[in-house]
Design an enzyme around this catalytic site. Structure first.
Site, short mmCIF file in Angstrom:
data_model
loop_
_atom_site.label_atom_id
_atom_site.label_comp_id
_atom_site.label_asym_id
_atom_site.label_seq_id
_atom_site.Cartn_x
_atom_site.Cartn_y
_atom_site.Cartn_z
N SER A 31 52.06 65.62 61.65
CA SER A 31 52.38 67.05 61.78
C SER A 31 53.85 67.23 62.11
O SER A 31 54.39 66.51 62.95
CB SER A 31 51.56 67.67 62.91
OG SER A 31 50.21 67.55 62.64
N HIS A 62 47.80 69.60 55.08
CA HIS A 62 47.92 68.17 54.84
C HIS A 62 47.93 67.90 53.33
O HIS A 62 47.03 67.25 52.79
CB HIS A 62 46.77 67.40 55.50
CG HIS A 62 46.90 67.30 56.99
ND1 HIS A 62 46.36 68.24 57.83
CD2 HIS A 62 47.50 66.39 57.78
CE1 HIS A 62 46.63 67.90 59.09
NE2 HIS A 62 47.32 66.79 59.08
N HIS A 84 41.77 62.01 57.79
CA HIS A 84 41.36 61.71 59.16
C HIS A 84 39.87 61.37 59.21
O HIS A 84 39.10 61.88 58.39
CB HIS A 84 41.64 62.91 60.08
CG HIS A 84 43.08 63.29 60.15
ND1 HIS A 84 43.69 64.07 59.21
CD2 HIS A 84 44.03 62.97 61.07
CE1 HIS A 84 44.96 64.23 59.53
NE2 HIS A 84 45.20 63.58 60.65
N TYR A 86 37.78 62.48 61.30
CA TYR A 86 36.97 63.67 61.60
C TYR A 86 36.62 64.48 60.35
O TYR A 86 35.74 65.32 60.37
CB TYR A 86 37.64 64.57 62.65
CG TYR A 86 38.99 65.13 62.27
CD1 TYR A 86 39.13 66.15 61.33
CD2 TYR A 86 40.15 64.63 62.86
CE1 TYR A 86 40.37 66.66 60.99
CE2 TYR A 86 41.40 65.13 62.52
CZ TYR A 86 41.50 66.14 61.59
OH TYR A 86 42.73 66.63 61.24
N GLU A 87 37.32 64.22 59.26
CA GLU A 87 37.00 64.95 58.02
C GLU A 87 35.70 64.45 57.40
O GLU A 87 35.16 65.10 56.51
CB GLU A 87 38.15 64.80 57.02
CG GLU A 87 39.41 65.50 57.47
CD GLU A 87 40.56 65.28 56.50
OE1 GLU A 87 40.52 65.85 55.41
OE2 GLU A 87 41.50 64.53 56.84
N ALA A 114 51.15 63.83 65.72
CA ALA A 114 51.29 64.77 66.84
C ALA A 114 50.19 64.37 67.82
O ALA A 114 49.10 63.96 67.41
CB ALA A 114 51.08 66.19 66.36
N MET A 212 44.13 61.93 67.11
CA MET A 212 42.97 61.72 66.23
C MET A 212 43.31 60.87 65.01
O MET A 212 42.66 60.99 63.96
CB MET A 212 42.41 63.07 65.77
CG MET A 212 42.09 64.04 66.90
SD MET A 212 41.56 65.63 66.28
CE MET A 212 41.71 66.64 67.78
N SER A 213 44.32 60.03 65.12
CA SER A 213 44.71 59.22 63.96
C SER A 213 45.34 57.92 64.45
O SER A 213 45.16 57.51 65.59
CB SER A 213 45.73 60.00 63.11
OG SER A 213 46.93 60.20 63.83
N ASN A 236 51.83 69.09 72.61
CA ASN A 236 51.23 69.88 73.71
C ASN A 236 50.86 68.92 74.83
O ASN A 236 50.75 67.71 74.62
CB ASN A 236 49.97 70.58 73.20
CG ASN A 236 48.96 69.59 72.62
OD1 ASN A 236 49.10 69.14 71.48
ND2 ASN A 236 47.99 69.22 73.41
N HIS A 248 44.98 74.83 67.02
CA HIS A 248 45.62 73.98 66.00
C HIS A 248 46.94 74.59 65.54
O HIS A 248 47.93 73.89 65.36
CB HIS A 248 44.68 73.79 64.82
CG HIS A 248 45.27 72.99 63.69
ND1 HIS A 248 45.65 71.67 63.84
CD2 HIS A 248 45.58 73.31 62.41
CE1 HIS A 248 46.16 71.23 62.69
NE2 HIS A 248 46.12 72.21 61.81
N1 HPA Z 1 44.42 66.08 71.51
C1 HPA Z 1 44.08 65.40 70.40
N2 HPA Z 1 44.82 65.41 69.30
C2 HPA Z 1 45.95 66.11 69.31
C3 HPA Z 1 46.37 66.85 70.43
C4 HPA Z 1 45.55 66.83 71.58
O1 HPA Z 1 45.86 67.44 72.64
N3 HPA Z 1 47.55 67.44 70.11
C5 HPA Z 1 47.84 67.08 68.82
N4 HPA Z 1 46.88 66.28 68.34
#
Ligand code: HPA
Length: 279
Positions: A31, A62, A84, A86-87, A114, A212-213, A236, A248
């Site tokens: 990201s 993406h 990913h 999760y997809e 990210a 998540m990656s 974040n 998101h």
């Molecule tokens: N958690 C999981 N995945 C993320 C986050 C988060 O806070 N920020 C960006 N990807």
């Protein structure tokens, strides 16, 4: 032949029929880095749809293609868009692109993402050099019959992230005046962000950032003997570290806001890798 290897070779043949380019560095754009291609001398692009058997992402933002070109004199292949876990893909599909880029010739895998910051003192907009990882919460991409053509059954993971490459990132950060953090990345499956207690658990386990990656791709790449470097953009503070609910859109916007700095760090690192190769 192992059906996963057969599928990988099919993708490779599909690429080879269309592209004549041998990358040195394979770069996965997370990201905020989606338009990194604008900063490189592009020689060719290959849409994921054009590769027979290649997994294609369903996440908005993406977009999926390989970009082949040069950063300075270094030949790179960039993945603009990744899939990913999760997809809903199998882990073997999530890591297929990394494996494919090794077959293309890349010796270095440069992973970016990210992530939510956990380490004390982290702020949104910080960058974290990945020193180690925790992948124990997602299935191993190496589960199932080993693909002997790629690597051994029980690969060593004592130094997933290459120490010399980490040194190059640190040097690049100093040159750019970036206060680079360093730490452990923990991969969860998502797609939901963590609960405060899950983040507390991650911290107890020694994680400095959560996402998540990345960790699964690093395992597959290490299995093949690639050298790996990884940088997280702390978009974040992870849930519970900050009281603010996560969206998101805001995570994406925060990553976009520091994208120019992130791109500079990536470029400077790749140039450093080029200098290392020239030595
Ligand atoms: N958690 C999981 N995945 C993320 C986050 C988060 O806070 N920020 C960006 N990807």
């Amino acid at each position: 032949m192992n059906p996963l290897y057969e599928k990988l070779l099919q993708c490779y043949e599909s690429y080879k029929a269309k592209i004549d380019f041998t990358p040195e560095v394979a770069l996965v754009l997370g990201s905020g880095l989606g338009d990194y291609a604008k900063d490189i001398r592009v020689e060719a692009t290959l849409d994921y749809h054009e590769i027979e058997g290649f997994p294609v992402s369903t996440v908005p933002g993406h977009a999926g293609k390989f970009i082949f070109g040069y950063v300075g004199e270094v030949p790179v292949v960039c993945m603009q868009g990744r899939v990913h876990y999760y997809e809903g893909y199998e882990m073997s599909d999530v890591v297929l692109p990394a494996r494919l880029m090794k077959l293309m010739g890349a010796k270095v895998l440069f992973l970016t993402n990210a992530a939510g910051g956990i380490q004390l003192g982290m702020k949104p907009g910080d960058f974290m050099l990945i020193k180690d990882q925790i992948a124990s919460f997602v299935p191993s991409p190496l589960r199932g019959a080993n693909i002997d053509e790629l690597g051994v059954r029980f690969p060593d993971m004592s130094e997933i992230y290459d120490p010399a490459l980490r040194g190059i990132v640190k040097k690049a950060a100093v040159e750019l005046g970036i206060d680079l953090k360093e730490g452990t990345y923990l991969q969860l499956s998502g797609p939901q962000y963590e609960s405060p207690k899950e983040v507390a658990m991650c911290r107890t386990l020694g994680a400095d950032a959560v996402g998540m990656s990345t960790a699964c791709e690093a395992i597959a790449a290490r299995h093949m003997g690639m050298r790996i470097v990884g940088i997280s953009c702390i978009s974040n503070l992870a849930c519970g570290i900050s009281a603010k609910p996560l969206s998101h859109k805001e995570v994406q916007e925060a990553a976009d806001a520091v994208a120019p700095k992130f791109k500079a760090l990536v470029t400077e690192t790749i140039l450093g890798i080029g200098r290392e190769n020239a030595e």
